[in-house]
Design an enzyme around this catalytic site. Structure first.
Site, PDB file in Angstrom:
ATOM      1  N   ASP A  72       0.869  -1.181   0.000  1.00 51.40           N
ATOM      2  CA  ASP A  72       0.000   0.000   0.000  1.00 51.40           C
ATOM      3  C   ASP A  72       0.908   1.233   0.000  1.00 51.40           C
ATOM      4  O   ASP A  72       2.058   1.152  -0.417  1.00 51.40           O
ATOM      5  CB  ASP A  72      -0.942  -0.024   1.208  1.00 51.40           C
ATOM      6  CG  ASP A  72      -2.276   0.645   0.913  1.00 51.40           C
ATOM      7  OD1 ASP A  72      -2.274   1.860   0.629  1.00 51.40           O
ATOM      8  OD2 ASP A  72      -3.322  -0.032   0.951  1.00 51.40           O
ATOM      9  N   GLY A 109       4.729  -0.620  -3.915  1.00 49.56           N
ATOM     10  CA  GLY A 109       3.783   0.037  -3.035  1.00 49.56           C
ATOM     11  C   GLY A 109       2.894   0.942  -3.847  1.00 49.56           C
ATOM     12  O   GLY A 109       2.887   0.906  -5.079  1.00 49.56           O
ATOM     13  N   HIS A 110       2.144   1.799  -3.158  1.00 48.04           N
ATOM     14  CA  HIS A 110       1.208   2.691  -3.831  1.00 48.04           C
ATOM     15  C   HIS A 110       1.718   4.114  -3.902  1.00 48.04           C
ATOM     16  O   HIS A 110       0.980   5.014  -4.303  1.00 48.04           O
ATOM     17  CB  HIS A 110      -0.147   2.658  -3.138  1.00 48.04           C
ATOM     18  CG  HIS A 110      -0.873   1.354  -3.305  1.00 48.04           C
ATOM     19  ND1 HIS A 110      -2.147   1.134  -2.825  1.00 48.04           N
ATOM     20  CD2 HIS A 110      -0.501   0.193  -3.896  1.00 48.04           C
ATOM     21  CE1 HIS A 110      -2.530  -0.103  -3.115  1.00 48.04           C
ATOM     22  NE2 HIS A 110      -1.534  -0.700  -3.755  1.00 48.04           N
ATOM     23  N   GLY A 111       2.973   4.356  -3.480  1.00 44.83           N
ATOM     24  CA  GLY A 111       3.545   5.684  -3.575  1.00 44.83           C
ATOM     25  C   GLY A 111       3.544   6.422  -2.252  1.00 44.83           C
ATOM     26  O   GLY A 111       3.380   5.840  -1.178  1.00 44.83           O
TER      27      GLY A 111
END
Length: 399
Positions: free
Chosen positions: A216, A238-240
């Site tokens: 995430d 991940g999502h940044g």
């Protein structure tokens, strides 16, 4: 006379050695035993209780080895500066149902605190990820986070690793002057809801020289966050790195003063983004947010303001967000994108973004569909320096 001086010197040296060692509270002296099936929860609590009452600086030590640690809540305040040094590996129970709360190791109301060592907090989260349906089930059972810091002040977390948390790796709430240095987060790209470090309602949080690989957001910043400094962070997968999501709940506090600088994002779903929910129950603000000197490698949505954030269709897009975004800059961001849309600035119709600067952008895309594109809506940004690709061409830029 020489003998007397030497004896006095030795006594003085011995006293100093005793004083230094008296500051260390080794959990093995309180009954902890090496072994993945040997629970050290009580030993850790006993060592902490004594260390916390010390009038001189003290450290609770978990030596090298592998230990089982059940759900533990560590409470302050303490009488002097205090720390926990983890040199070994702590393993959480693998079964999420063994937890009563939402934290594995929770630390509350401690001033002048240090968590360090070369050790690992292993959350053994794979079982929880398989059961996690919280995205579309509001009544889901919340799995515990590896580390919760509640109302911690003047503190440092350094050199330790958070591994395979069942939920967020770290949650920071109500903290002030807390720094993460040389911190490591590791979880599978497929792990669900395993944000690396989530920050909420805290002031003066620094994250530097840190590596985060998770499923995430590497770092997520919630409401009430002020003066957040993120530098030299390697993120991916991940999502940044995200501000938000904001605007989902009433009574959210302003976000002010976010700096993300000299970071590298690799194979992440998003780059640097600000996200707010539509149909906000109350107005909110997010301002003074600056993203600079960032390298992207195969990153989806490298630059993103999304005021229509609505995962799992849990909101009404027809009602615009009431979160006001202002004084934002994206500067010197370069690298490669895994998505054709490399700059997306979609702001609220009711509260358009103000004072947004986009400068020296060099992002390339080589996948299907043609060259890199950009999209801007309800925003009139200021452009400086290089723009590759040209931003906001043929986009709705209403103010």
């Amino acid at each position: 006379m020489e003998f007397i001086i030497t004896a006095v010197s030795l006594l003085f040296l011995f006293a100093n050695v005793v004083e230094v060692h008296a500051g260390n509270f080794d959990v093995t002296k309180y009954g902890a035993k090496d072994g993945a099936n040997a629970d050290i929860s009580q030993a850790l609590m006993s060592a902490w209780k004594e260390a916390c009452q010390s009038t001189s600086p003290s450290t609770v030590v978990v030596p090298k080895g592998t230990y089982l640690l059940n759900e533990v809540i560590i409470e302050g305040p303490c009488r002097a500066p205090i720390g926990i040094r983890v040199e070994g590996t702590l393993k959480a129970p693998a079964d999420p149902s063994q937890f009563k709360g939402d934290g594995w190791l929770t630390l509350n109301h401690i001033d002048q605190f240090t968590l360090d060592g070369a050790g690992t907090f292993d959350g053994q989260g794979a079982t929880a990820w398989a059961r996690n349906d919280c995205g579309n089930n509001p009544q889901c059972h919340k799995s515990p986070m590896n580390l919760r810091f509640n109302f911690i002040t003047n503190a440092v977390v350094r050199d330790v690793t958070s591994l395979d948390s069942k939920n967020f790796h770290v949650n920071v709430l109500g903290c002030k002057n807390l720094s993460f240095q040389h911190f490591t987060v590791t979880a599978a790209e497929t792990s669900i809801n395993t944000d690396g470090i989530h920050i909420g309602r805290s002031d003066g949080i620094n994250i530097t020289d840190t590596n985060i690989k998770t499923g995430d957001d590497c770092v997520s910043i919630g409401d009430g966050s002020r003066n957040i400094n993120i530098q030299r962070v390697n993120c991916g997968p991940g999502h940044g790195i995200s501000v938000g999501s904001l605007g989902r709940y009433p009574n959210e506090e302003p976000v002010v003063g976010i700096t993300v600088r000299n970071c590298t994002l690799t194979n992440t779903m998003n780059g640097v983004r600000v996200k707010t929910w539509p149909a906000s129950p109350a107005p909110g603000t997010a301002s003074e947010m600056h993203f600079e000197d960032i390298i992207m490698t195969n990153v989806g949505n490298p630059i993103l303001i999304d005021q229509e954030y609505c995962p799992y269709n849990q909101c009404t897009l027809k009602v615009p967000s009431l979160v006001k975004i202002s004084n934002v800059s994206f500067k010197n961001i370069r690298g490669t994108s895994s998505s054709q849309l490399v700059v997306k600035l979609v702001c609220s119709k009711s509260t358009p973004c103000q004072n947004v600067e986009v400068g020296d952008i060099d992002l390339t895309y080589s996948g299907p569909g043609g060259p890199a594109t950009t999209l801007c809506s309800n925003i009139k940004p200021t452009f400086t320096g290089k723009q590759n690709p040209p931003a906001c061409v043929n986009s709705a830029q209403s103010s």
